[in-house]
Scaffold this motif. Structure first.
Motif, PDB file in Angstrom:
ATOM      1  N   ASP A   1       0.828  -1.201   0.000  1.00 25.71           N
ATOM      2  CA  ASP A   1       0.000   0.000   0.000  1.00 25.71           C
ATOM      3  C   ASP A   1       0.866   1.257   0.000  1.00 25.71           C
ATOM      4  OD1 ASP A   1      -2.259  -1.548   0.014  1.00 25.71           O
ATOM      5  OD2 ASP A   1      -2.607  -1.375   2.178  1.00 25.71           O
TER       6      ASP A   1
ATOM      7  N   THR B   1       3.957   1.526  -1.152  1.00 17.98           N
ATOM      8  CA  THR B   1       4.595   1.643  -2.463  1.00 17.98           C
ATOM      9  C   THR B   1       3.620   2.202  -3.495  1.00 17.98           C
ATOM     10  OG1 THR B   1       6.048  -0.228  -1.962  1.00 17.98           O
ATOM     11  CG2 THR B   1       5.797   0.373  -4.277  1.00 17.98           C
ATOM     12  N   ALA B   2       2.379   1.725  -3.445  1.00 18.18           N
ATOM     13  CA  ALA B   2       1.363   2.220  -4.379  1.00 18.18           C
ATOM     14  C   ALA B   2       1.080   3.702  -4.144  1.00 18.18           C
ATOM     15  CB  ALA B   2       0.077   1.404  -4.224  1.00 18.18           C
ATOM     16  N   ALA B   3       1.066   4.089  -2.864  1.00 16.67           N
ATOM     17  CA  ALA B   3       0.812   5.490  -2.532  1.00 16.67           C
ATOM     18  C   ALA B   3       1.917   6.396  -3.063  1.00 16.67           C
ATOM     19  CB  ALA B   3       0.676   5.642  -1.017  1.00 16.67           C
TER      20      ALA B   3
ATOM     21  N   GLU C   1       3.780   5.727  -5.736  1.00 16.97           N
ATOM     22  CA  GLU C   1       3.627   5.767  -7.189  1.00 16.97           C
ATOM     23  C   GLU C   1       2.500   6.698  -7.615  1.00 16.97           C
ATOM     24  OE1 GLU C   1       3.068   1.696  -8.189  1.00 16.97           O
ATOM     25  OE2 GLU C   1       5.210   1.174  -8.029  1.00 16.97           O
ATOM     26  N   GLU C   2       1.475   6.815  -6.763  1.00 20.65           N
ATOM     27  CA  GLU C   2       0.344   7.684  -7.077  1.00 20.65           C
ATOM     28  C   GLU C   2       0.571   9.123  -6.627  1.00 20.65           C
ATOM     29  OE1 GLU C   2      -3.017   5.852  -5.276  1.00 20.65           O
ATOM     30  OE2 GLU C   2      -2.840   3.994  -6.436  1.00 20.65           O
ATOM     31  N   GLY C   3       1.722   9.361  -5.998  1.00 24.97           N
ATOM     32  CA  GLY C   3       2.036  10.711  -5.572  1.00 24.97           C
ATOM     33  C   GLY C   3       1.390  11.132  -4.272  1.00 24.97           C
ATOM     34  N   LEU C   4       0.827  10.176  -3.527  1.00 18.38           N
ATOM     35  CA  LEU C   4       0.167  10.496  -2.264  1.00 18.38           C
ATOM     36  C   LEU C   4       1.164  10.608  -1.114  1.00 18.38           C
ATOM     37  CD1 LEU C   4      -2.917   8.098  -2.598  1.00 18.38           C
ATOM     38  CD2 LEU C   4      -2.777  10.538  -3.161  1.00 18.38           C
TER      39      LEU C   4
ATOM     40  N   ARG D   1       8.434  10.179  -1.868  1.00 18.43           N
ATOM     41  CA  ARG D   1       9.345   9.036  -1.899  1.00 18.43           C
ATOM     42  C   ARG D   1      10.399   9.104  -0.795  1.00 18.43           C
ATOM     43  NH1 ARG D   1      10.026   5.260  -5.677  1.00 18.43           N
ATOM     44  NH2 ARG D   1       8.651   6.410  -7.106  1.00 18.43           N
TER      45      ARG D   1
END
Length: 231
Positions: A179, A181-183, A185-188, A191
């Motif tokens: 979750d 990592t996905a966040a 990638e989505e810019g939430l 990094r």
């Protein structure tokens, strides 16, 4: 000197990969037994090849000056490891060009050679302390996988119910990592914040896994680790 340092860097890369996989493989295998479809996709190297990587990790630790001092290794003992060090470097350089089966065989062959050399080179007390150091270092990459290893399960008399709880914890942690990592990638999530969040997840997983053990098991685990050792 430069070549020797480069060789140590290569060994370090191998052992980091090995330790991360070793620390999680038993939990993965337990989940695969409950999900045969996943086993079909992720067998092979993650199963039989693990012993090979653990053997190479042992060799890396023996190449570390701090470990050598801790074990009070003689100059003759250190010299006897030189050939294995070179073999490990050769393996690392050639991994990319090998198939999975060839890579697995390379790991297994070097594991056998490493085990034989370590047993021939170190005395019983040195071998025991080396094993403690390996447990300490490997558990830093994933306590759950180490606790579900055959030797530790037997030594601590971990029950099937405890195994189930540990696996549930690792599954929850893995899902949380995905979750995050996905966040990213989505810019939430920035990094730069990810590493700290992952570290916090690892700390929480360790606390939760330790809470599964009873007091006697915790004392036995501490005894298995031996005196704390920092690298």
């Amino acid at each position: 000197m430069r070549n020797r340092r480069f060789g140590l860097v290569q060994s370090m890369c191998v052992v980091i990969l090995a330790s991360m996989l070793v620390a999680s493989v038993e939990a993965q295998q337990e989940r695969r037994r409950r999900d045969r479809g996943r086993q079909g996709r992720r067998g092979g190297f993650f199963g039989r090849g693990m012993r090979g990587m653990r053997g190479m990790a042992s060799l890396f630790y023996l190449n570390n000056p701090q470990v050598q001092e801790e074990l009070k290794m003689t100059d003759d003992q250190k010299a006897s490891l030189e050939g294995l060090r070179e073999a490990q470097g050769d393996l690392f350089r050639g991994l990319r060009d090998l198939t999975e089966e060839e890579r697995q065989k390379k790991f297994q062959d070097l594991a056998k050679q490493s085990k034989e050399t370590v047993e021939k080179t170190l005395n019983k007390m040195q071998q025991a302390r080396l094993h403690q150091i390996e447990l300490q270092q490997t558990s830093r990459f994933g306590l759950a996988g180490v606790l579900l290893g055959e030797e530790v399960v037997k030594g601590l008399e971990i029950t099937e119910e405890q195994k189930k709880k540990v696996n549930e914890i690792t599954e929850e942690t893995a899902a949380a990592r995905e979750d995050l990592t996905a966040a990213v990638e989505e810019g939430l999530i920035d990094r730069t914040e990810l590493r700290g969040m992952i570290r916090e997840l690892g700390s929480k997983e360790t606390e939760d896994v330790m809470a599964v053990l009873n007091e006697t098991q915790k004392e036995q685990w501490t005894a298995m680790l031996g005196k704390p050792f920092e690298m």
